[in-house]
Design an enzyme around this catalytic site. Structure first.
Site, PDB file in Angstrom:
ATOM      1  N   ASP A   1       1.601  12.604  -6.309  1.00 40.62           N
ATOM      2  CA  ASP A   1       2.055  13.759  -7.085  1.00 40.62           C
ATOM      3  C   ASP A   1       1.985  13.436  -8.571  1.00 40.62           C
ATOM      4  OD1 ASP A   1       4.467  12.098  -5.969  1.00 40.62           O
ATOM      5  OD2 ASP A   1       5.117  12.901  -7.893  1.00 40.62           O
TER       6      ASP A   1
ATOM      7  N   VAL B   1       0.879  -1.171   0.000  1.00 41.94           N
ATOM      8  CA  VAL B   1       0.000   0.000   0.000  1.00 41.94           C
ATOM      9  C   VAL B   1       0.915   1.218   0.000  1.00 41.94           C
ATOM     10  CG1 VAL B   1      -2.140  -0.962   0.932  1.00 41.94           C
ATOM     11  CG2 VAL B   1      -0.318  -0.376   2.509  1.00 41.94           C
TER      12      VAL B   1
HETATM   13  O1  LIG Z   1       4.942   5.665  -0.182  1.00 40.33           O
HETATM   14  P1  LIG Z   1       5.850   4.493  -0.413  1.00 40.33           P
HETATM   15  O2  LIG Z   1       5.172   3.199  -0.139  1.00 40.33           O
HETATM   16  O3  LIG Z   1       7.167   4.595   0.316  1.00 40.33           O
HETATM   17  O4  LIG Z   1       6.178   4.490  -1.998  1.00 40.33           O
HETATM   18  C1  LIG Z   1       6.794   5.508  -2.756  1.00 40.33           C
HETATM   19  O5  LIG Z   1       7.366   6.557  -1.985  1.00 40.33           O
HETATM   20  C2  LIG Z   1       8.807   6.413  -1.902  1.00 40.33           C
HETATM   21  C3  LIG Z   1       9.464   7.586  -2.572  1.00 40.33           C
HETATM   22  O6  LIG Z   1       9.091   8.781  -1.988  1.00 40.33           O
HETATM   23  C4  LIG Z   1       9.131   5.107  -2.616  1.00 40.33           C
HETATM   24  O7  LIG Z   1       9.187   4.083  -1.646  1.00 40.33           O
HETATM   25  C5  LIG Z   1       7.962   4.966  -3.563  1.00 40.33           C
HETATM   26  O8  LIG Z   1       7.722   3.667  -4.028  1.00 40.33           O
HETATM   27  O1  LIG Z   2       8.486   6.718  -6.367  1.00 34.06           O
HETATM   28  C1  LIG Z   2       7.778   7.716  -6.480  1.00 34.06           C
HETATM   29  C2  LIG Z   2       6.740   8.025  -5.555  1.00 34.06           C
HETATM   30  C3  LIG Z   2       6.005   9.167  -5.742  1.00 34.06           C
HETATM   31  N1  LIG Z   2       6.278   9.955  -6.799  1.00 34.06           N
HETATM   32  C4  LIG Z   2       7.275   9.669  -7.683  1.00 34.06           C
HETATM   33  O2  LIG Z   2       7.508  10.396  -8.637  1.00 34.06           O
HETATM   34  N2  LIG Z   2       7.988   8.540  -7.503  1.00 34.06           N
END
Ligand SMILES: O=P(O)(O)O[C@H]1O[C@H](CO)[C@@H](O)[C@H]1O
Ligand SMILES: O=c1cc[nH]c(=O)[nH]1
Length: 237
Positions: free
Chosen positions: A203, A88
């Site tokens: 985003d 998630v």
């Molecule tokens: O919100 P999580 O689960 O960490 O997932 C996203 O957020 C992180 C990057 O900011 C990376 O781990 C990407 O996969």
């Molecule tokens: O891995 C990620 C997570 C959120 N936004 C991104 O652009 N990349």
């Protein structure tokens, strides 16, 4: 006890939710599960087990990126016999018709991860989620009146991508970027376990639009309920 998880056998349920952020694991345990116990604090990668609608379910952080999630899911399946794994997470949209706050169910995850290259050499393996978990979560989302998008996501090794292949991936239908699902899907197949990723768009990579932390929480709650309700029929199978 495994190298990175300080739990006894039996402390972890066969069904687990996996956010990247360990504090999100704590949030899920405190707000959605009952009778919760903490099974891991090693490296502050918090893991909890509780019940949801009478079924035993766990939740644990995975950290960011392929190497980190690979360590945790390998140990969860090999040492603790975990069978149903639902990531998630958050992601960045790269399609015009995918909006901030949308929820995406990952059917597959393309990747530039060297881990899969090393494993498959010249073959292009297609990391794919479990169809029954996918169907269950899609139906739960529909039941809750939540519009979800289902498709291919891209598991990137770099968050800050200097090469910028985003347009090419968007042209070939990739919905969003994140950093773990391809590893989760690949390793789970090896252990004959079910895996899925449900992602909230935090985003938009093309427009720069981003959610506030408050908005992320509301949308995130919807995603958690979808994941938990989809997991219930599989838990304790
Ligand atoms: O919100 P999580 O689960 O960490 O997932 C996203 O957020 C992180 C990057 O900011 C990376 O781990 C990407 O996969
Ligand atoms: O891995 C990620 C997570 C959120 N936004 C991104 O652009 N990349």
């Amino acid at each position: 006890m495994s190298i990175h998880i300080n739990a006894q056998k039996g402390d972890i349920a066969d069904t687990i939710l996996l956010p990247g952020d360990p504090l999100r694991a704590k949030y899920i345990a405190e707000n959605f599960l009952e009778d919760v116990t903490c099974f891991n604090e090693v490296r502050n990668m918090f893991g909890y087990t509780g019940t949801y609608k009478g079924k035993r379910i766990s939740v644990m952080g995975t950290g960011m990126g392929v190497p980190s999630i690979s360590i945790y899911v390998h140990e969860l399946m090999e040492e603790y016999g975990v069978k149903n794994l639902i990531r998630v997470g958050t992601c960045g949209a790269i399609q015009k018709d995918v909006e901030v706050r949308d929820v995406i169910i990952a059917q597959s995850a393309s990747t530039d991860s060297f881990q899969n290259r090393k494993l498959f050499g010249n073959f292009e393996y297609a990391p794919t989620s479990d169809f029954e978990l996918l169907l269950a979560s899609y139906n739960e989302a529909k039941k809750k009146g939540l519009e979800v998008k289902v498709g291919n996501v891209f598991t990137a090794d770099s968050f800050y991508d200097e090469k910028g292949d985003v347009e090419m991936m968007a042209k070939y239908g990739v919905l969003a970027l994140e950093m773990e699902s391809a590893a989760l899907f690949t390793i789970s197949k090896k252990f004959d376990a079910r895996a899925l990723a449900i992602l909230t768009v935090s985003d938009h990579v093309l427009t720069g639009e981003a959610t506030s932390s408050e908005e992320r929480q509301t949308t995130f709650n919807e995603m958690i309920e979808v994941a938990l309700d989809a997991a219930v029929p599989f838990a304790g199978e």
